[in-house]
Structure formats: structure tokens, C-alpha cells
Design an enzyme around this catalytic site. Structure first.
Site, mmCIF file in Angstrom:
data_model
loop_
_atom_site.group_PDB
_atom_site.id
_atom_site.type_symbol
_atom_site.label_atom_id
_atom_site.label_comp_id
_atom_site.label_asym_id
_atom_site.label_seq_id
_atom_site.Cartn_x
_atom_site.Cartn_y
_atom_site.Cartn_z
ATOM 1 N N ARG A 100 20.927 -10.032 -3.087
ATOM 2 C CA ARG A 100 22.174 -10.269 -3.832
ATOM 3 C C ARG A 100 21.860 -10.986 -5.142
ATOM 4 O O ARG A 100 21.740 -12.210 -5.177
ATOM 5 C CB ARG A 100 23.135 -11.103 -2.988
ATOM 6 C CG ARG A 100 24.468 -11.354 -3.666
ATOM 7 C CD ARG A 100 25.409 -12.130 -2.759
ATOM 8 N NE ARG A 100 26.676 -12.427 -3.404
ATOM 9 C CZ ARG A 100 27.713 -13.005 -2.806
ATOM 10 N NH1 ARG A 100 27.625 -13.350 -1.531
ATOM 11 N NH2 ARG A 100 28.824 -13.244 -3.456
ATOM 12 N N ASP A 122 30.474 -22.872 -0.204
ATOM 13 C CA ASP A 122 29.700 -22.303 -1.306
ATOM 14 C C ASP A 122 30.630 -22.023 -2.471
ATOM 15 O O ASP A 122 31.751 -22.551 -2.511
ATOM 16 C CB ASP A 122 28.957 -21.041 -0.854
ATOM 17 C CG ASP A 122 29.906 -19.946 -0.363
ATOM 18 O OD1 ASP A 122 31.136 -20.072 -0.532
ATOM 19 O OD2 ASP A 122 29.410 -18.943 0.190
#
Length: 590
Positions: free
Chosen positions: A177, A459
């Protein structure tokens, strides 16, 4: 061996490396830096940047134009008549590689800068690992170089764990990612311009690991974050084809799962897959980024006031159920994988009874997603992998996915996707949003992309929804359910300061950084114009850049053996935590 070979092999035409400026390595990572930016890799990166920079610029300008258009009108997103033929056409993406047909349990938020976490995750028995340079990662120069190097070494089969050499064919699938389009890499300039962070990550991962992963039947496979529509998917498809051609890989060697975490992208799921039909692996749902994007795109309108996420926003709500149903329906109609969101619970520090309760709650929530037809989902804690796999075996025995669940009779409308849930604001919800927002900024100042708070990993996705809600509640003067108190700037500042006073900062450095995090958070939630991405803002913030700059940070009055700044706290006198701007004794220091 490898370094000497590269030194002998690097014969590149000088003009191809002209005007390529790369910041030197952080201390201790010189060999990593030299390996990553050898002449061939640098030429490949420069070629990608020069080929696609104009297109990236145009894409980012188109985003801004769309945002202005939505802000200056009463228009709402809708399914485009211009691409109706794509949505209604009979087509499928190219057949998926065998290993991508089974991604039932994936570990998420695995920042590769933490080598032990990366190795533990790759060997935890999950079907896949999201190697995350985006939401769960903080992109300092040190963490980027370390993370890229660790990932490439793992992909090349050059790392060991538990005394065994790890080969990509025998570990969990690595789903790489890169950073999203909104992030740049300030440490690399090509032709006088900063290079897009997504392009840097993709180029280096492909150059160094693409062939090894392909030969192992394990990639190269990517996650693409924060796309806002099919035009951005077409840009990625062009980049993929360019990379495959330059590296001698066949068309379709690269596969990508697109995260549908933006309200505008939800209206173009078919179009996104069509644009990537030779490279698509599937689509993924990200509840918190998706919800935050509604605030980002439409949140200045009272009709889109999002209620307390702790009480009124979850996957049982109509707008999120519709979003998940659309993703499942689209993917299965087009022959690819639909995955749900991440279970963020962490089992660390729990006794056996509490552990059992958490596992039961996670499995109950994920069982609902399985009922709705997903082919996989993410967990954060490796200890949740075994219970999650058992859940799949119980609910869908004998199957590695649910591609046969078509949901063809359902028709998801624009009204379904835009139906805001009813509900208000609680003091507890406001307090949680403040704490997550502040601690995320603090985490970045500490060069860490995620952290655990109250037993849950947080996050950038949860930071986005947290700061978005606080901004919106201040903007509209939302009232607390408990006593009718208006959510004002003064109330938010008071609660933020109270949280900071109560937070147990370990030392003077952490107290200073916490104060900086509070200041930055206050600026974000009271900005007149909604900042599109918290990570973009932080990545350009002078405090973040100073705190995470490579190299030692020393007291301005330090000698070789002692610190003369006696007014500094003791932590400063270790010569590792003081900066001229923060040192109380630095005035006039040369």
C-alpha cells in the site's frame, strides 16, 4: 557483495540522472539508501516522474475543481449518465491469480518501518498482509527508507524469522500500500520539483521487488488509497502499464485492490474496475475514511451533519450498509474480490476473560459482514487471525470466497449512499475524538503512524473522522445530548487542554511534543476551510519536519562532554531531545 556489484553495474547515461536530487541517508541507513537509490532504480523513478507528473498535476487540480464546485452549489454526487454503459455493460476484470482468490483474513496497518511487526505479521498465518505506507505509517525520511528496504528484502526472500528463511511463496500474500496521491516526498526533487509520494513508493517497490514477487507467484500486488473516481484509476492503469513495459513484465502482472474510502468514488465503483480491468484485484471498504470524506466533500451543509460516531455510526447504518452492498455487488458482478474493513481491537494486556469478550465481539461484527457477502476483512492484532479464520470456516465451509453471492436484485441509489443517520453528540464522543486527534498528531511527531488507545489501534483513518467531526460540530454549534451544552471553540479548547494536562507524558521531549500536538489540533479543527487531509497538513507542517528531520538533535549550548544550558530540563542534557527553538536557554546561543 551486492553493494560492490551495484557500484560496478551502474553505468547510466549522465543526462538521465541530471536534476535528480535525493536527500542523503539518515545516520545508520547509508547502505539501505545506496541500495534503494542505485543508478538503475533512480533512472526508473525519474522516468516515471517525468512521464506522469503532468497527469498527476491535472488530477490533483481536478480534485480541487470538484471540491470548489460542490462547495459553491447545492449539487450532490450521483451516478453519471455518461458512464451508464460501463455500469450496465457485460464485462469482467481479467481472471485473478490463484492466491488473490483467498484473502479472507488480512492483517492491516502493518507499517514496514517496524521490521519485527512486519515479520510477525507475514508469518502469523493470515491469508494476506497489508504492507502499509499510508494510513498506519508515518512517512519520515528514516521510516520511508527503512520501510522500503525491509519490504524489498522480504519480497526478495532475504529475511529470516524464527531461524527460517522467508520466501514470498510461503508467507502471507504481501499487498503493498503506497502513500496516497495527497502525499509528496520532500526528500526527492526531479527537475526541480518534489515527487509525489505514491509514485516514489510504487517505483522503488516495483523496481526492486516486482520481478521477485512475480516469479514467486506472489505479486506484485498493491492497495490503492483515497481514489476519488475512475479518472484516477485510469492514471494508475497507465502507470502500471509503463512499469510493466520497462521492467519486462507482462500486462496484468500488477494487480491492485482499490480502497473505496471516498464518497465520490462510491458512485464510480464499476468505472474504477473497468479502468483497471487488466490490473484489478477488487475493492475494499474503509468505514472511517469513507465517513470522513462525506464531511470533507459535503460537511459544510447542515444536512450532512454526521452524528457521534461512537453511538450512531457503524456498519449497521443504512448509508454504510448501502455502501458495502454496492461494493460487494460491483465486485462479484465483475469477477473480483470485495473486502470489508478492519477490526481494530488489540488483545495486549487483557486477561483471559476480557480476551474472550473481545474475540466474541470481533467475530460477531465480522460475521455480519460475511452475511452481507464480503470475501475477506482485516484485523490488526495477529492473535485475532486464528479466530477469524475459524469464523470463516464455520460460516462459509469449503469456500475461499463468496464470488457466487451476487446481490443482483438490489438497487443502490444515490439517496441510499447519502442518507445520514439520525443522532446527536455525546460528551464522551467529543472527548474521544479530541483524544484521538491530538494523539495522532503526537504519534506523527514521534515518527509513528498508528498507536493503541483504550484497547483500539488508531491510525490516520480514525484521526480523519475524529478531527472531521470536531470541526463540523463547532461549525454548526451542535449540542451535547447530556445537558444541551453547545460544542463551541471554547469548549473544545477547554477539553483539549484538560486532556493534555491529564496525559502521562514520559519526559520533557514528550511534554513539548504534546504541547505542539495540541496547538496543531486546535488549528485543524477551527480552520475556516476544511483541510482535505490531516496527513497532507502534517507532512507540510514545520514542526513535524523539524521533529522528524534526520540526524541528531543537540542542545545549542552543548559541548563535547556537557550541556551548558543548565536551565534546560535534565532530558535536554542528554543531547538527544533539544532544539534551538525549544530550549529555554538558547537565546543568544551561537
Amino acid at each position: 557483495g551486492d553493494l560492490e556489484h551495484m557500484q560496478a553495474a551502474q553505468v547510466i547515461p549522465a543526462q538521465e540522472l541530471q536534476r535528480v536530487e535525493i536527500t542523503p541517508a539518515p545516520p545508520g541507513l547509508e547502505d539501505h539508501h545506496y541500495f534503494l537509490f542505485n543508478a538503475e532504480a533512480t533512472r526508473f523513478l525519474a522516468g516515471l516522474a517525468r512521464e506522469f507528473q503532468v497527469d498527476i498535476d491535472a488530477m490533483l487540480l481536478a480534485r480541487q475543481a470538484r471540491a470548489v464546485q460542490l462547495a459553491g452549489s447545492n449539487d450532490l454526487p450521483d451516478f453519471s449518465l455518461g458512464s451508464q454503459d460501463v455500469r450496465e455493460g457485460c464485462w469482467k476484470v481479467d481472471p485473478l491469480p490463484q492466491r488473490l482468490l483467498d484473502v479472507r483474513v488480512c492483517l492491516g496497518d502493518v507499517s514496514p518501518s517496524n521490521l519485527q511487526h512486519l515479520l510477525d505479521s507475514a508469518t502469523a498465518g493470515a491469508h494476506a498482509v497489508q504492507v502499509d505506507f499510508d494510513d498506519g505509517h508515518c512517512p519520515t525520511w528514516r521510516t520511508q527508507i527503512g520501510g522500503l528496504y525491509n519490504t524489498i528484502m522480504l519480497a526478495q526472500g532475504r529475511l529470516q524469522h524464527g531461524g527460517k528463511v522467508l520466501h514470498p511463496s510461503s508467507i502471507s500474500v504481501l499487498k503493498l500500500r503506497p502513500r496516497a496521491w495527497n502525499m509528496s516526498e520532500p526528500n526527492i526533487l526531479i527537475d526541480g520539483r518534489v515527487v509525489n509520494g505514491a509514485l516514489v513508493d510504487f517505483a522503488l517497490l516495483m523496481f526492486h521487488a516486482g520481478r521477485a514477487l512475480y516469479d514467486a507467484g506472489a505479486g506484485p500486488w498493491f492497495y490503492l488509497s483515497k481514489l476519488e473516481g475512475a479518472a484516477e484509476a485510469r492514471l494508475w492503469a497507465s502507470i502500471f502499464r509503463h512499469a510493466e513495459s520497462k521492467l519486462g513484465l507482462p500486462t496484468g502482472a500488477i494487480r491492485a485492490t482499490v480502497l473505496i474510502e471516498n464518497i465520490l468514488a462510491a458512485f464510480e465503483t464499476h468505472e474504477i474496475l473497468h479502468a483497471l480491468r487488466h490490473h484489478a484485484a477488487g475493492l475494499n471498504c474503509g468505514m472511517w475514511d469513507y465517513s470522513a470524506s462525506i464531511v470533507a466533500k459535503l460537511g459544510a451543509r447542515r444536512a450532512f451533519l454526521l452524528p457521534d460516531r461512537t453511538k450512531y455510526v457503524d456498519m449497521e447504518r443504512h448509508f454504510l450498509q448501502s455502501y458495502l452492498a454496492l461494493v460487494v455487488q460491483t465486485c462479484h458482478m465483475r469477477g473480483c474480490i470485495a473486502t470489508g474493513g478492519m477490526a481494530a481491537r488489540v488483545l495486549t494486556g487483557l486477561d483471559s476473560a476480557a480476551t474472550a469478550r473481545v474475540i466474541e465481539a470481533v467475530c460477531k461484527a465480522k460475521a455480519r459482514e460475511i452475511e452481507w457477502g464480503v470475501d475477506g476483512f482485516l484485523v490488526y492484532d495477529p492473535r485475532l487471525v486464528a479466530p477469524a479464520i475459524a469464523l470463516w470456516q464455520q460460516r462459509v465451509p469449503g469456500h475461499v470466497n463468496q464470488l457466487d453471492v451476487l446481490r443482483a436484485s438490489e438497487r443502490i441509489t444515490a439517496a441510499d449512499l447519502l442518507k445520514m443517520p439520525p443522532g446527536g453528540v455525546t460528551r464522551g464522543g467529543l472527548s474521544l475524538n479530541i483524544s484521538v486527534g491530538v494523539l495522532f498528531v503526537l504519534s506523527w511527531l514521534n515518527s509513528t503512524g498508528h498507536f493503541v488507545h483504550n484497547g483500539v489501534v488508531e491510525d490516520s483513518a480514525t484521526a480523519e473522522i475524529s478531527r472531521s467531526q470536531v470541526w463540523q460540530w463547532i461549525r454548526f454549534g451542535a449540542t451535547l445530548e447530556e445537558d444541551g451544552t453547545v460544542v463551541s471553540r471554547a469548549l473544545v479548547f477547554e477539553m483539549t487542554d484538560a486532556f493534555a494536562r491529564a496525559w502521562p507524558a514520559a519526559d520533557w521531549t514528550q511534554r513539548r511534543r504534546l504541547a505542539q500536538a495540541v496547538r496543531i489540533f486546535k488549528q485543524i479543527v477551527t480552520a475556516d476551510a476544511f483541510p482535505p487531509f490531516i496527513t497532507t497538513l502534517l507532512g507540510q507542517d514545520s514542526v513535524f519536519l523539524a521533529e522528524t528531520a534526520p540526524g541528531p538533535r543537540t542542545c545549542p549550548r552543548a559541548s563535547a562532554s556537557t550541556c551548558a544550558a543548565t536551565a534546560c530540563p535534565a532530558a535536554c542534557r542528554t543531547h538527544g531531545s533539544c532544539s534551538p527553538s525549544a530550549c529555554p536557554a538558547s537565546a543568544g546561543a551561537s
